[in-house]
Design a protein around this motif. Structure first.
Motif, PDB file in Angstrom:
ATOM      1  N   ARG A 170       8.114  -2.632   2.978  1.00 45.03           N
ATOM      2  CA  ARG A 170       7.196  -3.697   2.589  1.00 45.03           C
ATOM      3  C   ARG A 170       6.209  -3.173   1.544  1.00 45.03           C
ATOM      4  N   PRO A 171       5.505  -4.066   0.872  1.00 47.18           N
ATOM      5  CA  PRO A 171       4.534  -3.597  -0.130  1.00 47.18           C
ATOM      6  C   PRO A 171       3.477  -2.706   0.492  1.00 47.18           C
ATOM      7  N   GLU A 172       3.068  -1.689  -0.267  1.00 45.20           N
ATOM      8  CA  GLU A 172       2.040  -0.791   0.226  1.00 45.20           C
ATOM      9  C   GLU A 172       0.736  -1.552   0.449  1.00 45.20           C
ATOM     10  N   ILE A 173      -0.050  -1.078   1.395  1.00 47.93           N
ATOM     11  CA  ILE A 173      -1.309  -1.743   1.725  1.00 47.93           C
ATOM     12  C   ILE A 173      -2.378  -1.337   0.720  1.00 47.93           C
ATOM     13  N   THR A 174      -2.987  -2.322   0.083  1.00 51.60           N
ATOM     14  CA  THR A 174      -4.075  -2.055  -0.866  1.00 51.60           C
ATOM     15  C   THR A 174      -5.428  -2.467  -0.300  1.00 51.60           C
ATOM     16  N   THR A 175      -5.409  -3.347   0.716  1.00 56.55           N
ATOM     17  CA  THR A 175      -6.642  -3.786   1.381  1.00 56.55           C
ATOM     18  C   THR A 175      -6.511  -3.505   2.876  1.00 56.55           C
ATOM     19  N   PRO A 176      -7.440  -2.769   3.479  1.00 59.06           N
ATOM     20  CA  PRO A 176      -7.344  -2.486   4.917  1.00 59.06           C
ATOM     21  C   PRO A 176      -7.162  -3.756   5.740  1.00 59.06           C
ATOM     22  N   GLN A 177      -6.300  -3.659   6.750  1.00 60.29           N
ATOM     23  CA  GLN A 177      -5.994  -4.798   7.602  1.00 60.29           C
ATOM     24  C   GLN A 177      -6.907  -4.812   8.830  1.00 60.29           C
TER      25      GLN A 177
END
Length: 307
Positions: A170-177
């Motif tokens: 999946r796309p890398e995380i750029t904004t913390p979840q």
């Protein structure tokens, strides 16, 4: 060592990246890795799995590897600088943005059966090739790339095992979840054969260490909660696979290998949370197995076919 394939492509859509990635990967030779199957690794792996039959003393040369215990060998060899931001091995990663890997499932087939098992003291060659890469959408509409690899294991008597694995990128995380909240618990379902687990951080650490898996979701709580939005450490998919197969072996009542195992991971499991492996009575040499968590979610489903 097989070269990693992480360059940017002209299009960032999942189908286009998957197609180009597959074409580029299949133009390269298969990745081969020859290893001596040592007794120390098997003993420590058995201790991690709480299997005293091979943990109390050093296994002798010629001891067969229990089904799926080959996962303790042929581990990733990348130096830390080559790993992904989340600690994952990137050897078969598609390029950005599809770099967040999850173990989705696979199929194992014991070609050699009981006449040619992987054993302690053997020199075995693992040959890995990328066989598929497909762009898809999640149910929420997010793009992903599903990658399939095939690994064969060959000793002096020929191929003993073929291990096909599917990974979701999946796309890398750029904004913390935001960390997920714990759902309401429900009673665990019953079944013909059951075995309950509550994995600890110690077990997950030891399993990560023995499989040389630096994926942070299995040992770094801050990463799990503050970056990826998990509520706790994530239990390894391969650990769940092994525990399903170990239940099957115990029901069989002897150390045998299956003919084939197929499995699919459907939902994560977390450290400190109780879950149950459930297996039905064998029908036409096939045992249906599933893992259900304490919240009513199916986490893994599988079929184990007897020889």
């Amino acid at each position: 060592m097989v070269p990693t394939l992480r360059r940017l492509y002209s299009s960032t859509s999942a189908p286009s990246i998957a197609s180009q990635f597959l074409s580029k990967s299949q133009s390269l030779p298969p990745h081969t890795h020859t290893q001596f199957l040592g007794a120390n690794q098997l003993q420590r792996f058995s201790a991690t799995l709480s299997r005293p039959e091979l943990a109390q003393s050093l296994p002798k040369n010629g001891t067969p590897l229990p089904a799926c215990y080959h996962l303790a060998y042929f581990t990733p060899s990348q130096v830390e600088e080559e790993l992904g931001r989340d600690g994952t091995d990137t050897t078969f990663n598609p390029p950005r943005p599809f770099t967040r890997r999850m173990w989705a499932g696979g199929e194992l087939e014991w070609i050699g059966g009981e006449t040619n098992r992987l054993k302690i003291g053997q020199e075995v060659t693992e040959t890995t090739k990328l066989v598929s890469a497909v762009g898809k959408n999640t149910r929420a509409g997010e793009e992903m790339v599903v990658v399939g690899v095939e690994k064969s294991y060959e000793n002096e008597r020929g191929v003993a095992l073929i291990d096909k694995r599917n990974w979701i990128f999946r796309p890398e995380i750029t904004t913390p979840q935001t960390p997920a909240s714990e759902p309401d618990q429900v009673p665990l379902p019953e079944g013909k054969y059951t075995r309950d687990f509550t994995q600890t951080p110690v077990t997950l650490f030891r399993f990560s260490a023995l499989t040389f898996n630096a994926h942070k979701i299995h040992y770094n709580r801050e990463w799990c909660r503050d970056v990826e939005g998990h509520r706790d450490l994530v239990v390894h998919g391969p650990l769940n696979l092994i525990n399903m197969v170990n239940l099957w072996r115990d029901v069989q009542g002897r150390d045998v290998v299956p003919k084939k195992v197929t499995y699919r991971a459907t939902s994560p499991l977390y450290a400190g949370e109780r879950y149950r492996v459930i297996m039905d009575e064998e029908q036409s040499k096939v045992s249906e197995v599933r893992i259900v968590d304490s919240y009513g979610k199916m986490s893994m489903v599988g079929q184990i076919e007897s020889a």
